[in-house]
Motif scaffolding. Structure first.
Motif, PDB file in Angstrom:
ATOM      1  N   UNK A 110       0.834  -1.200   0.000  1.00  0.00           N
ATOM      2  CA  UNK A 110       0.000   0.000   0.000  1.00  0.00           C
ATOM      3  C   UNK A 110       0.873   1.255   0.000  1.00  0.00           C
ATOM      4  N   UNK A 111       1.918   1.270   0.820  1.00  0.00           N
ATOM      5  CA  UNK A 111       2.824   2.408   0.876  1.00  0.00           C
ATOM      6  C   UNK A 111       3.542   2.594  -0.461  1.00  0.00           C
ATOM      7  N   UNK A 112       4.014   1.508  -1.048  1.00  0.00           N
ATOM      8  CA  UNK A 112       4.680   1.581  -2.346  1.00  0.00           C
ATOM      9  C   UNK A 112       3.731   2.108  -3.417  1.00  0.00           C
ATOM     10  N   UNK A 113       2.482   1.672  -3.388  1.00  0.00           N
ATOM     11  CA  UNK A 113       1.479   2.154  -4.342  1.00  0.00           C
ATOM     12  C   UNK A 113       1.247   3.651  -4.182  1.00  0.00           C
ATOM     13  N   UNK A 114       1.208   4.131  -2.945  1.00  0.00           N
ATOM     14  CA  UNK A 114       1.032   5.563  -2.709  1.00  0.00           C
ATOM     15  C   UNK A 114       2.212   6.375  -3.241  1.00  0.00           C
ATOM     16  N   UNK A 115       3.411   5.868  -3.070  1.00  0.00           N
ATOM     17  CA  UNK A 115       4.598   6.569  -3.582  1.00  0.00           C
ATOM     18  C   UNK A 115       4.553   6.648  -5.104  1.00  0.00           C
ATOM     19  N   UNK A 116       4.230   5.556  -5.756  1.00  0.00           N
ATOM     20  CA  UNK A 116       4.152   5.545  -7.224  1.00  0.00           C
ATOM     21  C   UNK A 116       3.028   6.453  -7.713  1.00  0.00           C
ATOM     22  N   UNK A 137      -0.832  10.070   4.507  1.00  0.00           N
ATOM     23  CA  UNK A 137      -0.865   8.655   4.123  1.00  0.00           C
ATOM     24  C   UNK A 137      -0.005   7.819   5.066  1.00  0.00           C
ATOM     25  N   UNK A 138       1.141   8.342   5.483  1.00  0.00           N
ATOM     26  CA  UNK A 138       1.994   7.611   6.412  1.00  0.00           C
ATOM     27  C   UNK A 138       1.346   7.466   7.777  1.00  0.00           C
ATOM     28  N   UNK A 139       0.654   8.493   8.221  1.00  0.00           N
ATOM     29  CA  UNK A 139      -0.041   8.425   9.506  1.00  0.00           C
ATOM     30  C   UNK A 139      -1.152   7.378   9.447  1.00  0.00           C
ATOM     31  N   UNK A 140      -1.898   7.359   8.357  1.00  0.00           N
ATOM     32  CA  UNK A 140      -2.969   6.365   8.207  1.00  0.00           C
ATOM     33  C   UNK A 140      -2.387   4.953   8.185  1.00  0.00           C
ATOM     34  N   UNK A 141      -1.290   4.753   7.465  1.00  0.00           N
ATOM     35  CA  UNK A 141      -0.658   3.429   7.422  1.00  0.00           C
ATOM     36  C   UNK A 141      -0.129   3.038   8.799  1.00  0.00           C
ATOM     37  N   UNK A 142       0.415   3.984   9.545  1.00  0.00           N
ATOM     38  CA  UNK A 142       0.904   3.699  10.890  1.00  0.00           C
ATOM     39  C   UNK A 142      -0.210   3.323  11.845  1.00  0.00           C
ATOM     40  N   UNK A 143      -1.306   4.050  11.783  1.00  0.00           N
ATOM     41  CA  UNK A 143      -2.460   3.726  12.644  1.00  0.00           C
ATOM     42  C   UNK A 143      -3.015   2.346  12.289  1.00  0.00           C
ATOM     43  N   UNK A 144      -3.059   2.037  11.008  1.00  0.00           N
ATOM     44  CA  UNK A 144      -3.531   0.707  10.601  1.00  0.00           C
ATOM     45  C   UNK A 144      -2.587  -0.380  11.124  1.00  0.00           C
ATOM     46  N   UNK A 145      -1.296  -0.144  11.067  1.00  0.00           N
ATOM     47  CA  UNK A 145      -0.337  -1.112  11.584  1.00  0.00           C
ATOM     48  C   UNK A 145      -0.463  -1.313  13.076  1.00  0.00           C
ATOM     49  N   UNK A 146      -0.644  -0.224  13.819  1.00  0.00           N
ATOM     50  CA  UNK A 146      -0.821  -0.329  15.266  1.00  0.00           C
ATOM     51  C   UNK A 146      -2.113  -1.075  15.596  1.00  0.00           C
ATOM     52  N   UNK A 147      -3.171  -0.758  14.878  1.00  0.00           N
ATOM     53  CA  UNK A 147      -4.457  -1.421  15.122  1.00  0.00           C
ATOM     54  C   UNK A 147      -4.356  -2.910  14.856  1.00  0.00           C
ATOM     55  N   UNK A 148      -3.667  -3.299  13.795  1.00  0.00           N
ATOM     56  CA  UNK A 148      -3.526  -4.718  13.485  1.00  0.00           C
ATOM     57  C   UNK A 148      -2.643  -5.424  14.514  1.00  0.00           C
ATOM     58  N   UNK A 149      -1.635  -4.731  15.025  1.00  0.00           N
ATOM     59  CA  UNK A 149      -0.782  -5.318  16.046  1.00  0.00           C
ATOM     60  C   UNK A 149      -1.564  -5.530  17.337  1.00  0.00           C
ATOM     61  N   UNK A 150      -2.345  -4.543  17.731  1.00  0.00           N
ATOM     62  CA  UNK A 150      -3.148  -4.678  18.945  1.00  0.00           C
ATOM     63  C   UNK A 150      -4.211  -5.762  18.797  1.00  0.00           C
ATOM     64  N   UNK A 151      -4.741  -5.893  17.600  1.00  0.00           N
ATOM     65  CA  UNK A 151      -5.751  -6.911  17.355  1.00  0.00           C
ATOM     66  C   UNK A 151      -5.141  -8.316  17.472  1.00  0.00           C
ATOM     67  N   UNK A 152      -3.906  -8.462  17.015  1.00  0.00           N
ATOM     68  CA  UNK A 152      -3.249  -9.763  17.043  1.00  0.00           C
ATOM     69  C   UNK A 152      -2.896 -10.175  18.477  1.00  0.00           C
TER      70      UNK A 152
END
Length: 61
Positions: free
Chosen positions: A15-21, A44-59
Motif C-alpha cells: 500500500x505504501x509503495x502504491x502511494x509513492x508511485x 498517508x503515512x499516519x494512516x498506514x501507521x495507525x492501521x499497523x498499530x491497530x492490526x498489532x493490537x488486534x493480534x
C-alpha cells in the motif's frame, strides 16, 4: 488448494509503495502540485501507521 494467511506487513508495504508511485505519477503528469503532495504524503503515512498499530493490537488481544 490451500489458502494462506494474509501477511499484513506485506500488505501495508505494498500500500505504501502504491502511494509513492501514485504520488510520483500525479506530479509527473501535473495532476497535483508538489505543495499539495507534501501534505498528502505525511497523511498517508499516519494512516498506514495507525492501521499497523491497530492490526498489532488486534493480534495480541
Amino acid at each position: 488448494m490451500n489458502t494462506h494467511p494474509v501477511r499484513w506487513d506485506a500488505l501495508l508495504f505494498g500500500f505504501l509503495f502504491t502511494l509513492v508511485v501514485a504520488g510520483w505519477a500525479a506530479v509527473t503528469y501535473d495532476l497535483v502540485s508538489v505543495d499539495a503532495l507534501a501534505i498528502a504524503g505525511p497523511v498517508a503515512l499516519i494512516i498506514a501507521g495507525v492501521a499497523g498499530i491497530a492490526l498489532t493490537l488486534r493480534r495480541t488481544s
